[in-house]
Design an enzyme around this catalytic site. Sequence first.
Site, PDB file in Angstrom:
ATOM      1  N   CYS A 419      42.964   1.627 -77.091  1.00  0.00           N
ATOM      2  CA  CYS A 419      41.843   0.760 -77.446  1.00  0.00           C
ATOM      3  C   CYS A 419      41.388  -0.055 -76.251  1.00  0.00           C
ATOM      4  O   CYS A 419      40.240  -0.460 -76.161  1.00  0.00           O
ATOM      5  CB  CYS A 419      42.226  -0.185 -78.571  1.00  0.00           C
ATOM      6  N   ASP A 451      28.015  -2.798 -88.588  1.00  0.00           N
ATOM      7  CA  ASP A 451      29.193  -3.066 -89.421  1.00  0.00           C
ATOM      8  C   ASP A 451      30.308  -2.130 -88.956  1.00  0.00           C
ATOM      9  O   ASP A 451      30.192  -1.508 -87.905  1.00  0.00           O
ATOM     10  CB  ASP A 451      28.829  -2.817 -90.898  1.00  0.00           C
TER      11      ASP A 451
END
Length: 754
Positions: A419, A451
């Site tokens: 990540c 979102d």
Amino acid sequence: MKSGQDAIVKDLVLVGGGHSHVILLKKFAMLPLPGVRLTVIARDVHTPYSGMLPGYLAGHYQFDEAHIDLRPLCQFAGARLYHDEAIMLDLEAKQVVCKGRPAVPYDVLSLNIGSTPDFNGISGAEEFTTPVKPINNFVDRWRLLVARVLDSPGPHRIGVVGAGAGGTELLLAAQYRLGNLLARRGQGTERLEFHLISKSETILPNFGPGVRRHFERLLAARGVHVHCGAEAAKVEPGAIIIAGGKAIELDEILWVTAAGAPPWLRQSGLDVDEAGFVLVRDTLQSTSHGDVFAAGDIATVVNHPRPKAGVFAVRQGPPLTENLRRVLVGRPARKFSPQRAFLVLISTGDKRAVAAKWGFSAEGQWVWKWKDWIDRRFMRKFNELPKMAAEEAPPLDPGLADQATLKDISAIAMRCGGCGAKVGANVLTRALADLEPVANTDVLVGLHAPDDAAVVQIPDGKVMVHTVDYFRAFIDDAYVFGQVAANHALSDIFAMGAEAQSALAIATVPYGLEAKVETTIREMMTGAIDILNEAGATLVGGHTSEGPELALGFSINGLADRDAILRKGGMAAGEVLILTKALGTGTLFAADMQMKAKGRWIEEALKSMVQSNRAAARCLFDHGASACTDITGFGLLGHMVEMTKASGVDVEIDFDSLPILDGAEETVRLGILSSLQPANVRLRRAIRNLAEVQGHQRYPLVFDPQTSGGLLASLPAARAEACLRALRDLGYARAVLIGRVTAPSDHLEPVTLI
Ligand SMILES: Cc1cc2nc3c(=O)[nH]c(=O)nc-3n(C[C@H](O)[C@H](O)[C@H](O)COP(=O)(O)OP(=O)(O)OC[C@H]3O[C@@H](n4cnc5c(N)ncnc54)[C@H](O)[C@@H]3O)c2cc1C
């Protein structure tokens, strides 16, 4: 890609591939400046070499002999080549505004864009004459002019306005060439009339009496009508009106008067002279902006004004390079003073030339031979590029960046994977801020209201078509790569007979300083959005991470009517096969990486790759296509076999009818093939007459993997002609019938190549 992997600290942007910049590129290739990324923005990928231009027009040189190909030269220098036109500078934001792509940021800028025609406000001059500048356009218009002259049955009067060295040389070259072409048709030159028109009282006003007398004698001997003291006041169709009212009737008018400068330099706020040329100091730096340099015709050196001639642009190449390097690493630029006297070599069209220097002159065949030797030696420097041994890059020059930047650079090497390899939110927000995905009422949650995931509605009665594609950048131009990647991904949707509805992007950007990463994402995603929007696909989200090289892919969702889906299966015996785009992208881009592809080949290939398959798919469907697929990584044969398998039929493909991109046969002949080729060639077992055809020069091209290739479809023979006409009207100029579908046979191999 070379330029993406290194830590980029500064951007040196070169606008125009003129004579000074080609020298700069060569010098940077031989001695790179680590941390500096070079980008060339060039309106034309082949730069005409001024010294050989008249010889080219006279027919003594081929196009490639008289032009420098910027594409391999940029590859050699590790520079990005942006085939585009600068139309404005934003000197505050330090950006070059271009005609067809996002603005290109620079740390240091150099302009070498030559000059433009100066019509001096003369009415009709722009509409009714052929200006010699820009030379690239002139080369195309010259071909048309030649065709007009040859096709006209009666007398043809050709006038050249401007009797300086350029105009006089051009007239003599044109006269020689046209005479030769007519002679080849068994015609004399009696029907041609040549006029040289000048407002100065003599021809060649900047030359000594010896050179002038020589050309006066020559022009008289060649029957040229010379009009001196004749200032053009107006141009009308078929005539030029001289101040005082006299008309000279002409069928062709070539405009070779003093050079002008484009207005956008002045409008940008750069210091310019009265004619609009960039005012530069002895260091070639703009008098108003120290981070902007200019050289060649477009620059006026305040302390050393010189005529606008290629020889000065060439001479400025080395000091320009040296000073750009100095300024980039924070050192003061050095003064350069151009020579006053220079050797002038003016050709007379017939493989003879006149030499002049210091008031002396000489003429003869030997002068042409000498000039030819000088010119060819110059061109060899750019057209025969040496192989460079890969060497470890030296450390960054400490003058290139401040302490904070150097710290950032060393931090790049320590970046995490997982990540942690995600591009920072701020960078991403800034890079994507200006993107405007096409509005779509089906998108309930998308980039307009981000979102965790996008939410898209499927309209009643429709089925959803999904596809995904992802690949590494094959060119050092993030904007065009973004266009091709999006187009490539969309093609699967169109090949199914569907319309694209929404898209998710997945991108990898090379590690780098935030500002450089941001620019790369912006350029790439602007290219992608341009294509997605045009296709009606709304970008609803994506994911961007850092990695060793630039890569981009899309997951696209499309919508179709359940009973209107086009599959690979469905071909019927008796039908014919249509291919909508030319083949050859695999070998061409392999050659490009080896600096063996010509710039114009790659430009044509890229044009084909950004052409959407959407309209073609609709057209094929409307003409009764029974099966369809898009040609991509498995090449024509691989995708053909998928179709025959799914349809249970055999096919015959006609080698000679295959549309092939320019240059692809040549690169294949040189043995340059894509790295995917060997895997594709395994499928040769599907060819029934393999022994007979594997020596055919086009044989490797049936395996050539395509990026954003065309559509291959099968349709009733009776509708093929109308379909091809419609495809060509839609802009698919290379669409052709390549074969036919036959009934399944007892043979295991479904494909016969004839
Ligand atoms: C018929 C003729 C014969 C000539 N013969 C000679 C000769 O024998 N010797 C000599 O010394 N001179 C000669 N000249 C003059 C010579 O052509 C010019 O002086 C020379 O080409 C200028 O070189 P440059 O490097 O400044 O620009 P150019 O060679 O004109 O190159 C400029 C480049 O910039 C690109 N460009 C332009 N605008 C843009 C833009 N907005 N954005 C991006 N790219 C852009 C163009 O595509 C072009 O490739 C001749 C001129 C003519 C017309």
